[in-house]
Enzyme design. Structure first.
Site, mmCIF file in Angstrom:
data_model
loop_
_atom_site.group_PDB
_atom_site.id
_atom_site.type_symbol
_atom_site.label_atom_id
_atom_site.label_comp_id
_atom_site.label_asym_id
_atom_site.label_seq_id
_atom_site.Cartn_x
_atom_site.Cartn_y
_atom_site.Cartn_z
ATOM 1 N N ARG A 299 0.698 5.194 17.959
ATOM 2 C CA ARG A 299 0.066 5.528 19.238
ATOM 3 C C ARG A 299 0.926 5.253 20.461
ATOM 4 N NH1 ARG A 299 -4.461 0.763 18.900
ATOM 5 N NH2 ARG A 299 -3.016 -0.885 18.366
ATOM 6 N N LYS B 249 -2.537 -1.989 0.093
ATOM 7 C CA LYS B 249 -3.540 -3.012 -0.121
ATOM 8 C C LYS B 249 -3.973 -3.583 1.226
ATOM 9 C CE LYS B 249 -1.337 -7.477 -0.398
ATOM 10 N NZ LYS B 249 -1.023 -8.673 -1.135
ATOM 11 N N HIS C 295 2.598 -3.502 -5.265
ATOM 12 C CA HIS C 295 4.056 -3.523 -5.379
ATOM 13 C C HIS C 295 4.535 -4.372 -6.560
ATOM 14 C CE1 HIS C 295 3.549 -7.135 -2.875
ATOM 15 N NE2 HIS C 295 4.634 -7.549 -3.477
ATOM 16 N N LYS D 175 8.007 -3.804 -9.736
ATOM 17 C CA LYS D 175 9.069 -4.746 -10.094
ATOM 18 C C LYS D 175 9.566 -4.468 -11.510
ATOM 19 C CE LYS D 175 7.316 -8.451 -7.181
ATOM 20 N NZ LYS D 175 8.387 -8.563 -6.199
ATOM 21 N N HIS E 278 -2.561 -8.249 -7.831
ATOM 22 C CA HIS E 278 -1.298 -8.476 -8.547
ATOM 23 C C HIS E 278 -1.502 -9.182 -9.898
ATOM 24 C CE1 HIS E 278 0.195 -7.250 -4.788
ATOM 25 N NE2 HIS E 278 0.190 -8.415 -4.178
HETATM 26 N N1 LIG Z 1 3.558 -6.159 6.632
HETATM 27 C C1 LIG Z 1 3.734 -6.319 5.357
HETATM 28 O O1 LIG Z 1 4.707 -6.928 4.916
HETATM 29 C C2 LIG Z 1 2.746 -5.752 4.370
HETATM 30 C C3 LIG Z 1 2.964 -5.947 2.995
HETATM 31 C C4 LIG Z 1 2.085 -5.379 2.082
HETATM 32 C C5 LIG Z 1 0.999 -4.652 2.539
HETATM 33 N N2 LIG Z 1 0.779 -4.512 3.865
HETATM 34 C C6 LIG Z 1 -0.382 -3.702 4.291
HETATM 35 O O2 LIG Z 1 0.117 -2.604 5.043
HETATM 36 C C7 LIG Z 1 -0.774 -2.250 6.067
HETATM 37 C C8 LIG Z 1 -0.068 -2.317 7.397
HETATM 38 O O3 LIG Z 1 0.404 -3.632 7.630
HETATM 39 P P1 LIG Z 1 1.363 -3.999 8.849
HETATM 40 O O4 LIG Z 1 1.728 -5.424 8.649
HETATM 41 O O5 LIG Z 1 2.438 -3.008 8.977
HETATM 42 O O6 LIG Z 1 0.367 -3.878 10.090
HETATM 43 P P2 LIG Z 1 0.734 -3.813 11.632
HETATM 44 O O7 LIG Z 1 2.082 -4.419 11.852
HETATM 45 O O8 LIG Z 1 -0.418 -4.386 12.361
HETATM 46 O O9 LIG Z 1 0.852 -2.270 11.909
HETATM 47 C C9 LIG Z 1 -0.263 -1.443 12.143
HETATM 48 C C10 LIG Z 1 0.182 -0.123 12.681
HETATM 49 O O10 LIG Z 1 -0.943 0.678 12.967
HETATM 50 C C11 LIG Z 1 -0.861 1.152 14.324
HETATM 51 N N3 LIG Z 1 -2.182 1.316 14.894
HETATM 52 C C12 LIG Z 1 -3.172 0.403 14.925
HETATM 53 N N4 LIG Z 1 -4.258 0.962 15.522
HETATM 54 C C13 LIG Z 1 -3.938 2.233 15.837
HETATM 55 C C14 LIG Z 1 -4.634 3.306 16.439
HETATM 56 N N5 LIG Z 1 -5.894 3.207 16.833
HETATM 57 N N6 LIG Z 1 -4.000 4.469 16.600
HETATM 58 C C15 LIG Z 1 -2.709 4.620 16.191
HETATM 59 N N7 LIG Z 1 -1.997 3.626 15.635
HETATM 60 C C16 LIG Z 1 -2.610 2.450 15.457
HETATM 61 C C17 LIG Z 1 -0.089 0.060 15.007
HETATM 62 O O11 LIG Z 1 0.389 0.543 16.216
HETATM 63 P P3 LIG Z 1 0.667 -0.476 17.432
HETATM 64 O O12 LIG Z 1 2.005 -1.035 17.129
HETATM 65 O O13 LIG Z 1 0.610 0.380 18.593
HETATM 66 O O14 LIG Z 1 -0.432 -1.514 17.396
HETATM 67 C C18 LIG Z 1 0.984 -0.191 13.963
HETATM 68 O O15 LIG Z 1 1.902 0.872 13.948
HETATM 69 C C19 LIG Z 1 -1.935 -3.213 5.950
HETATM 70 O O16 LIG Z 1 -2.925 -2.585 5.184
HETATM 71 C C20 LIG Z 1 -1.335 -4.394 5.208
HETATM 72 O O17 LIG Z 1 -2.313 -5.089 4.461
HETATM 73 C C21 LIG Z 1 1.650 -5.031 4.779
#
Ligand SMILES: NC(=O)c1ccc[n+]([C@@H]2O[C@H](COP(=O)([O-])OP(=O)(O)OC[C@H]3O[C@@H](n4cnc5c(N)ncnc54)[C@H](OP(=O)(O)O)[C@@H]3O)[C@@H](O)[C@H]2O)c1
Lengths: 348, 515
Positions: free
Chosen positions: B64, B171, B201, B205, B264
């Site tokens: 966004r 997840k 993930h 592995k 997992h």
């Molecule tokens: N991070 C990890 O290492 C990891 C590992 C395994 C699984 N996951 C899973 O992956 C998913 C994402 O995790 P994340 O850590 O990447 O989350 P995050 O850092 O909070 O990223 C969320 C994304 O969604 C966007 N977003 C949120 N609300 C929005 C809206 N209304 N319109 C458009 N864009 C919007 C955010 O944009 P803004 O930046 O503008 O807020 C950001 O790009 C989750 O389900 C999490 O459980 C993450």
């Protein structure tokens, strides 16, 4: 005189009869060392100085392929008939636990007319239950005989080093048939083509190239002196895959530059053209597809063309020996002249 | 000259010994987020560097914030330089970044999807061939429903020109059975199950995949793989860190059971416990996994939960030579939190093969080591011959080390040289790092490629996820909804977990394996 290596790379000289007993001593000294082996890797050469060169090759190859390495240098023309041997280990510190992971190496210098010695030194020093990969360097000689090749699992060759490629190929194919198609042939030259094959596949993922594939029919390949075999194999593969006959006028081989392959051009009707180039020293290939006034470009990895990397990569991939021989039949039918070095034609 | 009919791309054959990923456009929802920066873009870059990615693959970064493609590319370049497995090469990046297009939109804005549709059509036209689209939900789960609804409204859930449309779901898939079913229904209303790829993930592995190979490609294990020869099985997932990097906010809502066990660890358990599949197709493998999950014996009362499951929180302690605060004192964690960061449990699988064999599972934060391992403890040999020797350490143990130091080891007994009959356990060890010098690709690389190739074997199917939740739900209910919940055990940070977890095994005359 037997080639008398002085380089420490070969390790300690050991009587042939004492090798089996001496190898464990390489490990007893250090608890942090661990032996690893996935295969027996024999490397045979009749070139002077090959033991040190191949020991350096093994040092690199074991980074990805832990093995029992058996290096053999033969000098059949020497007067004195004798076998000398050296043992050493190539060790690397592995990621986890800081342990050294080591591969054993036994090097043999065989001089004089000890025809049977090759087979014997190889078979006597294999690690049991592991496959035998045999890298035959250069032309096949008298020592390439059924008792040896019928026990090989994978045969590595580098067809660019053959003085008369078609004749060598025939010899290899005869052995393959005689062994009941037992061994898989892995030609290092085939690996040199790989980045170009990959780039070409990428080119024909595009709509532009795909739509114009049928308009293409002429191929030009630029290769370094001595690499006509590589270029010819590649041309044969392209013709086979695309269903082209590639008449003489439609295939051009240009000898130029230092890279085994540096340029591929496919030409067709109108402005239709595919170009893949490798600039000197570059890490990436650049591909351009042009047709109907449109142009698409792509970048892909160029790979490395040092022998150790090529052998490592080749060992990581399977081989399709029937297809390989089929491509060679086409190459043989083209009756190309293969020069070993620039301007020096090989005897047909 | 042309003499034969040309197949699609004749030069693609035989380049790899795996299913070839098809040219497509990958749309990442949540492209400014942590997951995209740290895992997805580096995975795609490394695949490209290895020549594995279809060269015409385009990446649409959907988020966004007002940004240009040039800006997002520069941001990705900076994180890729830190995260990439094979380093960052500017020259190669310059080509790679051209694949990335930024598409600005709120998840809730219909116009954003209409314009996304136009953009995808343009990219398809430029690439030619069928319009294959792979959507990746890399946002918080709260947004999934909204995104899916818009994809359906705009018809983007269908491929174009004979192509496909697939969705990758991150997840967590729900926080209990009801919410997982709701989410799965929402996804199912938009994408067929065969086009739905739920990421776990751990399945990407190398060692998780090696469980199937070890079990079914070696004839010596399968005859022993049952209650007649196996005494028990342990699955451990230990982490030597706590709530670093602000993860407390998410974790305190989820807890170890939901965050790790439901997905997992139950996935690993199903790979260990499944029957041999009839072939290696995605559905054959997953059919067998789901049967194992369905056979998990559920806990029917609070008492049963208390008897079989230990939950815990760490107190202040020391990890890796550093002082560590207790869980409730962690940043972004409720000081009154009742969320577990440690779980140990004993479970049974009610099948012919596993009747009476306990599976002990433990997972926890701030433990001494980072290690995920599965150990299969075989029954001891009959005592007739060696009864005078101590029993401890006498059984054979087969260990799958999932991470780190991936490998497989087998503990056997050997005679100590000498005149006396003394035995010691010896370890036969296979280590990936030793035997195969080449590092494995990261899990996300493998999984992205599989999704592009249409191979769902390493993704969780709907019934797997839901069966796992039906096993987890009674435990969560006993902990959070009963009048007399089982106690919350405690352990100092840096130790191997609460004493109650040790007692769980001691009651059965067993102990946790030393890791
Ligand atoms: N991070 C990890 O290492 C990891 C590992 C395994 C699984 N996951 C899973 O992956 C998913 C994402 O995790 P994340 O850590 O990447 O989350 P995050 O850092 O909070 O990223 C969320 C994304 O969604 C966007 N977003 C949120 N609300 C929005 C809206 N209304 N319109 C458009 N864009 C919007 C955010 O944009 P803004 O930046 O503008 O807020 C950001 O790009 C989750 O389900 C999490 O459980 C993450």
């Amino acid at each position: 005189m037997t080639e008398a290596p002085t380089a420490p790379a070969l390790g300690q000289e050991t009587p042939v009869s004492a090798i089996a007993a001496s190898l464990p001593a390489l490990w007893a000294a250090d608890e942090a060392m661990t032996k690893a082996s996935l295969m027996n890797f024999a490397v045979y050469s009749e070139q002077p100085g090959s033991l040190e060169r191949n020991s350096r090759l093994i040092e690199e190859v074991v980074r990805e392929h832990a093995c029992r390495a058996i290096l053999i240098a033969a000098q059949p023309s020497e007067e004195e008939a004798r076998v000398r041997a050296w043992i050493t280990a190539h060790c690397l510190v592995s990621g986890a636990g800081g342990k050294s992971v080591c591969s054993e190496q036994i090097a043999f210098a065989i001089s004089g007319r000890l025809g049977d010695a090759l087979r014997n030194v190889v078979f006597a020093h294999l690690e049991s239950d592991l496959p035998l990969v045999f890298f035959w360097q250069g032309d096949f000689s008298d020592r390439w005989e059924p008792h040896l090749y019928r026990r090989i699992d994978r045969l590595v060759v580098d067809s660019t080093t053959w003085t008369n490629p078609v004749r060598q190929l025939k010899r290899m194919r005869a052995a393959w048939r005689d062994s009941g198609s037992r061994f898989v042939v892995l030609d290092v030259a085939w690996m040199r083509i790989f980045p170009f094959r990959q780039a070409l596949a990428g080119v024909f993922d595009t709509a532009l190239a795909k739509a114009n594939l049928c308009r293409l029919h002429a191929l030009s390949l630029t290769h370094a002196p001595g690499h006509r075999v590589t270029a010819a194999l590649f041309a044969s593969w392209i013709a086979y895959k695309a269903g082209w006959s590639l008449e003489a006028s439609e295939r051009v081989f240009v000898e130029e530059g230092e890279a085994p392959l540096s340029r591929l051009e496919l030409r067709g009707e109108g402005d239709c053209r595919v170009l893949i180039t490798l600039e000197p020293g570059a890490r990436f290939l650049h591909a351009t597809i042009r047709a109907g006034g449109q142009e698409v470009t792509q970048v892909s990895p160029a790979g490395r063309d040092d022998l150790a990397t090529l052998v490592s990569e080749r060992l990581s991939r399977g081989g399709n020996t029937p297809l390989y021989f089929k491509l060679w039949r086409q190459v043989a039918a083209w009756k190309l002249r293969f020069a070993m070095t620039a301007g020096e034609p090989a005897p047909e | 000259m042309l003499t034969a009919e040309i197949p699609d791309n004749p030069f693609r054959d035989e380049l790899a010994t795996r299913q070839t990923p098809e040219p497509c456009t990958l749309v990442i929802f949540g492209a400014t987020g942590d997951l995209t920066h740290k895992l997805l873009i580096p995975a795609l870059y490394n695949l490209a560097l290895d020549g594995e990615l279809p060269p015409t693959l385009k990446i649409v970064a959907f988020a966004r914030r007002p940004k240009t493609s040039a800006e997002i590319r520069a941001e990705y370049a900076a994180t890729n330089a830190r995260q990439s497995r094979q380093g960052h090469n500017d020259e190669f990046w310059d080509g790679f970044r051209e694949r990335i297009v930024y598409h600005r939109s709120e998840f809730g804005d219909p116009e954003g999807y209409a314009s996304l549709g136009r953009l995808l059509d343009e990219l398809d036209a430029a690439r030619g061939g069928p319009g294959n689209r792979l959507f990746y939900l890399a946002s918080a789960p709260d947004n999934f429903e909204e995104i899916l609804a818009h994809l359906k409204q705009t018809g983007l859930n269908e491929g174009r020109g004979g192509g496909w449309a697939r969705i990758i779901v991150e997840k967590p898939i729900g926080k209990d059975l009801a919410s997982a079913q709701r989410l799965n229904n929402t996804v199912a209303a938009v994408f067929d199950e065969r086009n739905t790829y739920r990421i776990d993930h751990y399945l990407g592995k190398e060692t998780a995949q090696n469980i199937i190979v070890t079990r079914f490609a070696n004839s010596i294990f399968e005859p022993l793989w049952n209650r007649n020869y196996i005494d028990h099985i342990q699955i451990t997932c230990a982490e030597n860190f706590g709530m670093t990097g602000g993860r407390g906010a998410y974790y305190d809502k989820a807890g170890a059971l939901r965050d790790m066990v439901q997905n997992h660890l139950l996935q690993l358990l199903s790979l260990i416990a499944m029957e041999p599949p009839t072939d290696l197709s995605a559905d054959s493998v997953r059919d067998e996994k789901v049967k194992a999950l369905r056979a998990l014996r559920k806990f029917n009362s609070v008492d049963e939960v208390a008897q079989n499951v230990v939950r815990g929180q760490y107190l202040a302690g020391s990890v890796d030579g550093q002082a560590a605060v207790g869980y409730r004192d962690e940043e972004r964690v409720d000081p009154q939190s009742r969320t577990e960061c440690y779980v140990a449990m004993r479970v049974y699988i009610d099948t012919w093969r596993w009747q009476g064999v306990p599976f002990y599972i433990r997972v926890g934060k701030q433990l001494p080591k980072k290690a995920t391992e599965i150990s299969v403890h075989f029954r001891r040999a009959p005592h007739v011959l060696f009864q005078t020797l101590p029993a401890r350490g006498r059984s054979n143990v087969l260990v799958f080390r999932i991470q780190p130091d991936e490998g497989v080891s087998l503990r056997m007994l050997g005679k100590v040289p000498g005149l006396a009959m003394r035995m010691e356990p010896v370890k036969m060890d296979f280590r990936y790092a030793t035997s195969f010098g080449k590092p494995s690709p990261f899990a996300y690389e493998r999984l992205l490629l599989d999704a592009m190739a249409g191979d769902a074997t390493l993704f969780a199917r709907r019934d797997e996820v839901e069966n796992a939740w039906s096993f987890i739900d009674p435990i969560e209910r006993a902990w959070h909804e009963s009048g007399q919940p089982p106690l919350m055990a405690e352990y100092p940070a840096g130790s191997w977990g609460p004493a109650e977890a040790d007692e769980l095994l001691e009651r059965d005359g067993r102990s946790w394996r030393r890791i």
